[in-house]
Structures are given as C-alpha cells and as structure tokens.
Design an enzyme around this catalytic site. Sequence first.
Site, mmCIF file in Angstrom:
data_model
loop_
_atom_site.group_PDB
_atom_site.id
_atom_site.type_symbol
_atom_site.label_atom_id
_atom_site.label_comp_id
_atom_site.label_asym_id
_atom_site.label_seq_id
_atom_site.Cartn_x
_atom_site.Cartn_y
_atom_site.Cartn_z
ATOM 1 N N PHE A 188 -13.534 2.771 6.213
ATOM 2 C CA PHE A 188 -12.660 2.065 5.277
ATOM 3 C C PHE A 188 -12.461 2.950 4.048
ATOM 4 C CE2 PHE A 188 -11.762 -1.040 1.899
ATOM 5 C CZ PHE A 188 -10.726 -1.739 2.494
ATOM 6 N N GLY A 231 0.765 -1.244 0.000
ATOM 7 C CA GLY A 231 0.000 0.000 0.000
ATOM 8 C C GLY A 231 0.793 1.289 0.000
ATOM 9 N N ASP A 264 0.802 3.321 4.474
ATOM 10 C CA ASP A 264 -0.346 3.983 3.850
ATOM 11 C C ASP A 264 -1.335 4.436 4.919
ATOM 12 O OD1 ASP A 264 -1.098 1.372 4.504
ATOM 13 O OD2 ASP A 264 -1.864 0.870 2.520
ATOM 14 N N ASP A 317 -3.858 1.709 11.397
ATOM 15 C CA ASP A 317 -5.214 1.373 11.826
ATOM 16 C C ASP A 317 -5.144 0.906 13.285
ATOM 17 O OD1 ASP A 317 -8.002 0.413 10.253
ATOM 18 O OD2 ASP A 317 -7.461 -0.878 11.923
HETATM 19 P P1 IMP Z 1 -2.866 -2.145 11.252
HETATM 20 O O1 IMP Z 1 -1.771 -3.141 11.400
HETATM 21 O O2 IMP Z 1 -4.132 -2.594 11.928
HETATM 22 O O3 IMP Z 1 -2.477 -0.752 11.671
HETATM 23 O O4 IMP Z 1 -3.271 -2.134 9.734
HETATM 24 C C1 IMP Z 1 -2.482 -1.514 8.790
HETATM 25 C C2 IMP Z 1 -2.771 -2.069 7.423
HETATM 26 O O5 IMP Z 1 -4.163 -2.405 7.283
HETATM 27 C C3 IMP Z 1 -2.511 -1.026 6.355
HETATM 28 O O6 IMP Z 1 -1.191 -1.078 5.893
HETATM 29 C C4 IMP Z 1 -3.500 -1.410 5.272
HETATM 30 O O7 IMP Z 1 -2.921 -2.358 4.415
HETATM 31 C C5 IMP Z 1 -4.642 -2.041 6.012
HETATM 32 N N1 IMP Z 1 -5.768 -1.116 6.189
HETATM 33 C C6 IMP Z 1 -6.198 -0.555 7.338
HETATM 34 N N2 IMP Z 1 -7.240 0.262 7.131
HETATM 35 C C7 IMP Z 1 -7.468 0.229 5.810
HETATM 36 C C8 IMP Z 1 -8.411 0.915 4.954
HETATM 37 O O8 IMP Z 1 -9.275 1.719 5.378
HETATM 38 N N3 IMP Z 1 -8.311 0.639 3.620
HETATM 39 C C9 IMP Z 1 -7.398 -0.214 3.094
HETATM 40 N N4 IMP Z 1 -6.500 -0.861 3.855
HETATM 41 C C10 IMP Z 1 -6.530 -0.635 5.188
#
Ligand code: IMP
Length: 181
Positions: free
Chosen positions: A157, A48, A104, A107
């Site tokens: 999202f 991403g 990118d 989350d």
């Molecule tokens: P985390 O490890 O929960 O912080 O997630 C991070 C990863 O989740 C990012 O690098 C994205 O690939 C994916 N992700 C989280 N939210 C979204 C979204 O709203 N759209 C697309 N991908 C997301």
Amino acid sequence: MRSIDEQGYHFEEWLTPTDIAKDVKQVADKISADYEGKEPLFVVVLNGAFVFAADLIRALKNVRCEETFVRVSSYYGMASSGKLEFIVPLQQAVENRDVIIVEDVVDTGLTIHQLKAYLRAEGATSVRVATMLFKPNKLEYDDAKPDYVGHEITNEFVIGYGLDFDGFVRNLDAIYKVKDN
Ligand code: IMP
C-alpha cells in the site's frame, strides 16, 4: 530517507520527486510519440489521478489534447470493496474519440475494467490507460493491463502524489510505502 506516520502506520519514502519526474517524462514521451497528429481526450480518474494528470499533460510534446474528469469509488482504506460506484459521471462525449484514461494506480483493475467497458459502449474509437503505478501481481482483469506505466510495484500500500489514505496525504510530493512494523 524521509518517513511519515499516518493513522498508526509507518510509511517510508519510495519514489522521490526526482524519480517521479523521470517516470512522468518517460510516460509523456511515449504518449507524445503514439498520439502525434491525433487529438486524444484524457479521462482523469478523480480523486487520486489529478496530481499525475497535471504533470503528465504538461510534459506532452506537440499533442493537442482535451481533459475531462470522472469520479468512481471502489476502494476504502486499505482493502478493496470490489464494487465500482460512479460519483462524478462522464461530462464529455467520447464518441469517435481516442481516449486515454489516467489513473494513479491500477490494483485489481476493476476500476479500469469497468471504465473501459463504459467508454467503449459510449463510442470511443480507442481506449488506452496511463497510470503512475501498476501492481501486476494483483491484476484480476486482463483487459485492465495499462498501456503506459510510470512504475511497477508489488502488493504494498502506497500514499502520496495523489494517492490517499482515507482521503488524506494526497499532497505529499513523494510516494511512500507502508512498512510492516
Ligand atoms: P482497482 O480498481 O482495484 O484497480 O483499484 C484502483 C484504485 O484503488 C485506485 O484508483 C486507488 O484509488 C485505489 N488504490 C489501490 N491501491 C492503492 C494504494 O496502494 N494506495 C492508495 N490507493 C490505492
């Protein structure tokens, strides 16, 4: 306002290419000021972050830097699996380097939490995080709070500008938010 339908969901344009360019410049200016005279290594999180990273590194001023790439997977479709898997491991030594992880979107922060621990264990001098988007309400790991943020977002999202929906729509030039109906 532009909109797009993808896999049965309706998305509306939220950040235009002009908005994104402003966010990127703001992040690049801060990094340029903070890393003057240093030689940071950008660790770009595939897939991403490649779009954001390409714009970010070209907007830096007077920063001598290197880039390397890792690929991890912790997210499928619109729900987090909660488990991080290394698909492309780190190819470059980070020992005694000032590292900036490029994401990118942060989350839950699981990806950053695990990557930071890994990079520190590999001997990085410092590890900071630059992300295009940050969902502060969803953060579950305190140490994953990003240092440089393009734009904050609540829990929606989003797709486009590198962000995918099951592998597709990364190529959209704007960032689109899912709509409930
Ligand atoms: P985390 O490890 O929960 O912080 O997630 C991070 C990863 O989740 C990012 O690098 C994205 O690939 C994916 N992700 C989280 N939210 C979204 C979204 O709203 N759209 C697309 N991908 C997301």
